[in-house]
Enzyme design. Structure first.
Site, mmCIF file in Angstrom:
data_model
loop_
_atom_site.group_PDB
_atom_site.id
_atom_site.type_symbol
_atom_site.label_atom_id
_atom_site.label_comp_id
_atom_site.label_asym_id
_atom_site.label_seq_id
_atom_site.Cartn_x
_atom_site.Cartn_y
_atom_site.Cartn_z
ATOM 1 N N LYS A 79 0.850 -1.202 0.000
ATOM 2 C CA LYS A 79 0.000 0.000 0.000
ATOM 3 C C LYS A 79 0.880 1.245 0.000
ATOM 4 C CE LYS A 79 -3.801 2.080 2.694
ATOM 5 N NZ LYS A 79 -4.630 1.934 3.918
ATOM 6 N N SER A 154 -9.614 1.696 3.311
ATOM 7 C CA SER A 154 -8.827 2.489 2.398
ATOM 8 C C SER A 154 -7.796 1.676 1.617
ATOM 9 C CB SER A 154 -8.112 3.599 3.164
ATOM 10 O OG SER A 154 -7.175 3.037 4.082
ATOM 11 N N SER A 178 -9.416 -0.572 7.581
ATOM 12 C CA SER A 178 -8.956 -0.471 6.192
ATOM 13 C C SER A 178 -8.269 -1.693 5.618
ATOM 14 C CB SER A 178 -8.025 0.724 6.036
ATOM 15 O OG SER A 178 -8.796 1.880 5.943
HETATM 16 N N1 GLN Z 1 -12.742 3.927 6.835
HETATM 17 C C1 GLN Z 1 -12.101 4.391 8.031
HETATM 18 C C2 GLN Z 1 -11.753 5.841 7.895
HETATM 19 O O1 GLN Z 1 -12.128 6.396 6.946
HETATM 20 C C3 GLN Z 1 -10.895 3.573 8.320
HETATM 21 C C4 GLN Z 1 -9.708 3.984 7.560
HETATM 22 C C5 GLN Z 1 -8.520 3.177 7.892
HETATM 23 O O2 GLN Z 1 -8.616 2.151 8.561
HETATM 24 N N2 GLN Z 1 -7.376 3.652 7.449
HETATM 25 O O3 GLN Z 1 -11.134 6.421 8.731
#
Ligand code: GLN
Length: 483
Positions: A79, A154, A178
């Site tokens: 990532k 994400s 994420s």
């Molecule tokens: N969807 C969550 C957010 O928007 C988690 C994001 C993540 O785990 N990086 O913060």
């Protein structure tokens, strides 16, 4: 079976038996990326020379009949929030569009030391903020199971790469879901270890008290292997724990009969039948495998989303202050004085969601509101963690859906950030408590047709071995293909 669909164990066996070389495998995967990634768009940057150099090293070791490291020849994706020396690292943000880090994240270093070939950096929501990968500053990633839908986020690029065999395994980051949520939406396995289990050194910070690095794979064995490689104390991250890392693989096949599975009532209230039915079938399978299913209560669940979004935005507003146009990447030209340069750089460099979070976070930390929001959220975080710890006095693991909805259409939720935040409802609790969680495939939906459903399994601190063991038992019994 195609070369690019092989599991880590099959790759090792194939290399040892000289059925193919690591170079052939990397080239086959790069060719597949060339063909397929035009429509999926999992990758932001490719690193073919780096991947091939590693593969050639592995081939030399095979030829010399040396002992092979655990991820020998494995094509891996990373990532784009993890620093890679000499390889562009953007966090899917315009503000870091041309940023080239001077060092590798510890997890990247460990992956390569274990023999993996890093093929490139994957797309994600900007600075890992989002649940669909549509917040990328460059382009959205498409779900390989249905190209009109999001892969989740994400870490959507890493999940999509593994789901479409554009990598055998991948690294992602998980702050509030994420890794687990995109694993669920694309039908692969994703694990977040205990907070402190895996080093955050070289992970670009979003919310430091919640950030984790973890693996994606197509099987539980694959993620167990990668987790075993990246886990463990790292002197470069003072929050990384000095707790011995068990041999996850050795424990995978141990008996699961008699283990207690807690099912929190709060997680099933209002859940769509489409997801609920699959999870129920998964629980029935556990019962047939000899696990005991028990209903439990997690009374503070309803505050988890609010609590998470106060804490993560507060930390983000502080962490992202460093992007000022002076130290990293992009700087807007044409400013007359320093403050104007800061303002223009941040205005053009950051996307809408990142700005929204910086503003929210600055607000909840500002004098006068700190007590009302930030302090209160910290108190609620303790209560949420206590819910979980009390549950673990009674049960060995907790099972929930990973996401309340299957993959949604691209664009469908972009105008409604609150709807988007609600996609994290089942994942943020484990993040806030710092306990490990895994998402495994649990069949497909019927309507909309044939979209992956994910089951989340949570365990207590540093109990990843049991988590993986239960997930593996589920996989072996056909749980991934439930319908
Ligand atoms: N969807 C969550 C957010 O928007 C988690 C994001 C993540 O785990 N990086 O913060």
């Amino acid at each position: 079976m195609e070369l690019t669909d092989l599991t880590v164990d099959a790759i090792r066996a194939g290399l040892v038996a000289r059925e193919f070389s690591a170079e052939e495998l990397v080239r086959a995967t790069l060719e597949r990326i060339d063909r397929e990634d035009k429509s999926i768009r999992a990758y932001l940057t490719l690193s073919p020379e780096r991947a091939l150099a590693k593969a050639l090293e592995i081939d030399r070791r095979v030829a010399a009949r040396e002992e092979l490291p655990p991820l020998a020849g494995v094509p891996a994706a990373v990532k784009d929030v993890l620093s890679t020396q000499g390889l562009r690292t953007t966090c899917a943000s315009r503000i870091l569009e041309h940023y080239i880090p001077p060092y590798d994240a510890t997890t990247v270093e460990r992956l390569e030391a274990a023999g993996a070939s890093i093929l490139g950096k994957t797309n994600c929501d900007e600075f890992a903020m989002g649940s669909s990968t549509e917040n990328s500053g460059f382009f959205p990633t498409h779900n390989p199971r249905d190209l009109s839908r999001v892969p989740g986020g994400s870490s959507g690029g890493s999940a999509a790469a593994v789901a479409s065999s554009l990598a055998a395994v991948a690294l992602g980051s998980d702050t509030g879901g994420s890794i687990r949520q995109p694993a669920s939406l694309t039908g692969v396995v994703g694990v977040m270890g205990t907070y402190g289990r895996v080093s955050r050194d070289g992970l670009v910070a979003f919310a430091s008290s919640l950030d984790h690095v973890g693996p994606f794979g197509r099987t539980v064995v694959d993620v167990a292997r990668v987790l075993g490689v990246i886990a463990g104390r790292d002197p470069l991250d003072w929050t990384s724990a000095d707790v011995p890392v068990p041999d996850y693989l050795a424990e995978l096949d141990q008996d699961v009969r008699g283990l207690k599975v807690g099912v929190p009532d709060e997680y099933f209230a209002g859940l769509s039948a489409e997801i609920g039915d699959n999870i129920q079938k998964g629980l029935d399978l556990f019962a047939r495998l000899g696990l005991k299913i028990e209903r439990i209560r997690m009374p503070h669940t309803e505050y988890a989303i609010a609590c998470y979004y106060i804490i993560c935005t507060a930390e983000a507003s502080s962490n992202l202050a460093r992007y000022d146009g002076v130290r990293y990447g992009f700087r807007e030209t044409g400013a007359e004085e320093l403050r104007e340069m800061y303002r223009k750089t941040r205005d053009h460099g950051f996307g809408a969601e990142v700005k929204r979070r910086i503003m929210l976070g600055t607000y909840v930390l500002s004098s006068g509101y700190y007590e009302a929001y930030y302090r209160k959220a910290q108190n609620v975080r303790t209560l949420i963690a206590r819910d979980l710890l009390e549950a673990f006095d009674e049960v060995d693991v907790i099972v929930t859906p990973t996401s309340p909805i299957p993959a949604f259409k691209l664009g469908e939720r972009m105008d409604d950030p609150l709807q988007m935040y609600l996609a994290d409802i089942y994942t943020v609790t484990a993040s806030l408590a710092g306990v490990p969680g895994i998402s495994v495939p649990c069949g497909l939906t019927r309507c909309p047709a044939r979209l992956p459903v994910g089951m989340q399994i949570i365990a207590k601190h540093f109990d990843e071995a049991r988590l993986l063991r239960v997930a593996h038992a589920f996989e072996k019994a056909g749980g991934f293909e439930i319908s």
